[in-house]
Design an enzyme around this catalytic site. Structure first.
Site, mmCIF file in Angstrom:
data_model
loop_
_atom_site.group_PDB
_atom_site.id
_atom_site.type_symbol
_atom_site.label_atom_id
_atom_site.label_comp_id
_atom_site.label_asym_id
_atom_site.label_seq_id
_atom_site.Cartn_x
_atom_site.Cartn_y
_atom_site.Cartn_z
ATOM 1 N N PHE A 250 -5.577 0.041 5.775
ATOM 2 C CA PHE A 250 -4.306 -0.050 5.066
ATOM 3 C C PHE A 250 -4.089 1.196 4.196
ATOM 4 O O PHE A 250 -2.967 1.654 4.013
ATOM 5 C CB PHE A 250 -4.238 -1.331 4.220
ATOM 6 N N GLU B 103 0.812 -1.216 0.000
ATOM 7 C CA GLU B 103 0.000 0.000 0.000
ATOM 8 C C GLU B 103 0.847 1.268 0.000
ATOM 9 O O GLU B 103 0.552 2.244 -0.697
ATOM 10 C CB GLU B 103 -0.957 -0.005 1.197
#
Lengths: 273, 330
Positions: free
Chosen positions: B91, B66
């Site tokens: 995330f 991410e």
């Protein structure tokens, strides 16, 4: 094949049976693919750990095992059940207020020490645990199971370098190399290329084995190198044991409908309910 | 762009939050709009299958990385080319907080971060996936828009509106496979301008996101108990609609309802605005208190957090009782 491996093979089938029959109680999404791929790995580790005189409970195992791929929780529950370490969990899987969530969560009842599912956290956590174990002078090995897709996370490589720096020869990382992640094949998303070579270049003791072979896993677990952390790259098949799930990324996290559930049950040797 | 009619409203509600996201991105690709979509191995759950197949040059799958996604997005994005980056909300925010801070805050890059399945909308995955503080992360970064749309139509409008400007934006998606239908054909959407859902006289309830539908039901319960409520949709949490909040002085009580921690989200933003407006009226913020909810169905989680319609109504009635008791003592 020795009796030991025949027994473990028999367990494999029963563990997969437990997992599949969980769908009798839970008709929602379940992470089938990545749970079925690591049955032999988790079974090997649990069998190995339970051979030690001071390991008798889920708490004892979870003190030494971190399942970083938290979505494989179902496989871990089924393995624990197989060894009689927990009661039949299937009715309680994903239930309101229960302890059997789809991703692993910390809790005293199961003794899980690290909440996982937010990927890339389990290995660094295990590094910390292994370091502390060493500092305390304990002769305890820390096992950590991680997915191959999870290797995309940068935090993994930060801890790979750090573990080698600290010569953590009490750390054993197993990568469930099933070659698939949620969106597709790892080679098409972020190829891992020569994973064994990459680990070696970072100073790890690295080997690749068949992740469904008990003798190969066993041999790998006994292969220690002083002064280096170990990684076992376990080549596996995502969805192993269920024909329509094998090597098919759509079964990463999916509802198993009635018809397919019956087929899956037949394939793992369960009679229809 | 879809025409706003009853058929399309039903269509968008049936698509679920991520389905609407996929629809917006697909339509923009078909219109040859200048944008780039990225995901962290969640292209399929983001509803991106059609652009992955038909417009592969508009999409990048970064893998389960991410933070890398946000940084790559920053390199791609410019004033004319927004970069849409998607992941599950914790995330997309917590893991990428520094990337958001530098690229979206300091450097004002035209990135639209989409936090999916936020609030309690990944109920069975457990606490590792719950989005209880994503808004707080985004709110703490100077100068970024924070939007939490409530139904399919509003998600559709919010995403399209965000793609038309060059501001760094966090869009919070809540809702499962189907969405409530709050708005009808007369729907209007403007970033930073609250929508009035229902006019009453005693209590002002300000909500946002999927939980707004529970809030509307709570208001109905309160009406049956003789308490008249105004319900407003504060879909844009930053910049907040201060002009609308001036009306808070007309009510006995202002309540915020959010599927988010009571720290750093809608409640905090509204309270700050009220204090700046010098409106010294009773206030109460309902959200997820200072704990991690434990696994279960969505309705179970709402009850656990006191955020189902009955609990919301009950908590508002108790607050009103307290206010009445205090007034009678004084």
């Amino acid at each position: 094949m020795t009796d030991k491996y025949l027994r473990l093979e028999g367990f494999s089938k029963q563990i997969r049976g437990t997992m599949i029959s969980t769908a009798d109680y839970c008709s929602r999404n379940i992470h089938w693919g990545g749970s079925l791929s690591c049955v032999e790995i988790l079974n090997s580790i649990c069998s190995l750990l339970l051979n030690a005189p001071d390991v008798n409970s889920v708490q004892d195992i979870n003190e030494r095992l971190i399942v970083s791929k938290g979505h494989a929780a179902l496989a871990l529950y089924a393995v624990f059940y197989q060894y009689g370490l927990i009661d039949d969990f299937r009715q309680d899987y994903q239930k309101d207020g229960g302890i059997f969530s789809e991703e692993l969560a910390v809790g005293t009842e199961l003794g899980v020490t690290c909440s996982t599912g937010s990927l890339g956290l389990g290995l660094p956590y295990a590094v910390g645990k292994a370091l502390k174990t060493k500092m305390k002078g304990e002769d305890k090995k820390i096992y950590v199971l991680m997915g191959d897709g999870e290797c995309d996370e940068g935090s993994v490589w930060e801890s790979v370098m750090f573990a080698a720096q600290k010569k953590l020869d009490n750390l054993c990382l197993i990568i469930d190399r099933n070659h698939l992640q949620l969106d597709g094949h790892t080679d098409e998303i972020v190829a891992l290329n020569d994973l064994e070579g990459v680990f070696k270049s970072f100073g790890w003791n690295a080997m690749t084995v068949c992740g469904h072979s008990y003798p190969e896993l066993d041999k790998a677990f006994s292969h220690q190198t002083s002064g280096r952390p170990t990684v076992i790259i376990a080549d596996t098949v995502k969805g192993k044991g269920i024909s329509f799930m094998e090597n098919n990324h759509i079964w990463h996290d999916r509802i198993l409908n009635r018809d397919l559930l019956e087929q899956a049950k037949r394939e793992v040797g369960l009679c229809s309910k | 762009m879809l025409e706003i009619n009853s058929k399309n409203i039903r269509f968008l509600s049936r698509m679920g939050a991520q389905g609407v996201l996929g629809q917006v991105v697909y339509e923009n690709a078909c219109d040859d709009a200048d944008f780039f979509a990225l995901s962290a191995d969640l292209g399929i759950p983001s509803g991106f299958e059609r652009i992955m197949k038909q417009f592969p040059d508009k999409f990048l799958d970064i893998g389960i990385a991410e933070a890398n996604m946000l940084s790559v997005a920053a390199g791609i994005a410019d004033e004319k080319t927004p970069a849409i980056a998607t992941s599950w909300s914790p995330f997309a925010t917590y893991r990428c907080a520094d990337q958001m801070r530098v690229f979206m805050g300091c450097m004002r890059k035209n990135i639209k971060v989409i936090g999916m399945g936020s609030g309690l909308h990944t109920p069975y995955l457990g606490s590792s996936h719950y989005g209880v503080g994503d808004v707080a992360v985004a709110m703490s970064i100077p100068g970024i828009d924070v939007i939490a749309p409530a139904d399919g139509l509003e998600i559709y409008a919010a995403l399209n509106a965000a793609l038309k400007n060059d501001r760094p934006t966090y869009i919070r998606l809540t809702g499962g496979d189907t969405l409530p239908m709050i708005y009808k054909e007369d729907f209007r959407f403007e970033i930073g301008k609250a929508n009035l859902i229902k006019q009453g006289s005693d209590v002002l309830i300000v909500g946002c996101g999927y939980i707004l539908s529970e809030t509307i039901k709570a208001a109905e319960i309160l009406e049956k108990n003789g308490i008249s409520c105004t319900v407003a949709d504060m879909h844009t949490i930053k910049p907040i609609d201060t002009e609308f909040l001036k009306t808070a002085s007309d009510y006995r009580l202002t309540v915020t309802v959010e599927e988010h921690s009571v720290f750093g989200g809608l409640g905090s933003a509204v309270l700050k605005a009220l204090s700046e407006l010098n409106i010294q009226k009773p206030f109460c913020s309902l959200g997820i208190d200072d704990f991690f909810p434990t696994v279960g169905s969505y309705s179970y989680l709402l009850k656990q957090c006191g955020l189902d319609s009955e609990s919301i109504a009950d908590r508002i009635m108790k607050k009103l009782e307290k206010i009445n008791n205090n007034n009678s003592v004084n």
